[in-house]
Design a protein around this motif. Structure first.
Motif: not given
Length: 202
Positions: A125-138, A152-166
């Motif tokens: 997942e893309p990470t973040i744009i500004e360290e504010d979860m309500q920022a327009e980029g996020n 990921a579901e379509e291609f049976e790929a592993t998802v790395v939950h980077t956006h979620e963790q940030f």
């Protein structure tokens, strides 16, 4: 999951590239370096060929231009893709450019994944744009994160939950920033990315 000999490719934008051109091994000093070193010490009996093909400023349309040379011709066993930040960021800092909306992002991403569907695929997942979860980029990133989960579901790929963790980190009582400018990682941000990758993939 891993064979005795493994060719692992990381591809993406500047967050992946981070320091690789100044590094004799072409790995860099970011999250790719941390994952590289972790794999080397955790699986010492396996042979690792690890490549960093991050290029600063890349959007999915730029990835498409170099995909054949940097991915298909290299023929890795495992491909880890981290893309999407600039597809959103350019909407904010360069609105005059032709933009990549979520539909085009999905279309091109699917075309690229079709060429490697017989490989082990890791989608970050893309990470973040500004360290504010309500920022327009996020807020805008959410649709691109959804595309990655769909593919990921379509291609049976592993998802790395980077956006979620940030986002979880931003919601915590943390004291330390994770970026140097709202997008590019400091050492803590790189560690968070690497930890999330290792947790998801290993």
């Amino acid at each position: 999951m891993f064979k005795d000999k493994n060719k692992l490719l990381f591809i993406g934008d500047s967050i992946t590239e981070w320091g690789r051109h100044e590094d004799q091994e072409d790995i860099g000093t970011g999250y790719v370096r941390i994952v590289h070193d972790y794999l080397k010490v955790s699986y010492p009996n396996k042979e690792w060929d690890i490549y960093n093909r991050g290029v600063g400023g890349d959007r999915i349309i730029d990835l498409k231009k170099r995909w054949n040379e940097d991915v298909v011709e290299l023929d890795p066993d495992i491909i880890s893709v981290s893309i999407g930040i600039n597809d959103v960021w350019r909407q904010l800092d360069h609105p005059e450019l032709e933009q990549v909306d979520p539909q085009l992002f999905e279309q091109i991403y699917r075309e690229l994944l079709e060429t490697i569907k017989d490989k082990q695929i890791v989608l970050m997942e893309p990470t973040i744009i500004e360290e504010d979860m309500q920022a327009e980029g996020n807020v805008k990133l959410k649709k691109y994160v959804a595309v990655i989960h769909k593919l990921a579901e379509e291609f049976e790929a592993t998802v790395v939950h980077t956006h979620e963790q940030f986002i979880a980190y931003l919601q915590s009582t943390h004291k330390q920033p994770v970026t140097i400018d709202g997008v590019h990682m400091n050492s803590i941000g790189n560690m968070l990315m690497a930890k999330t990758w290792i947790t998801a993939v290993l």
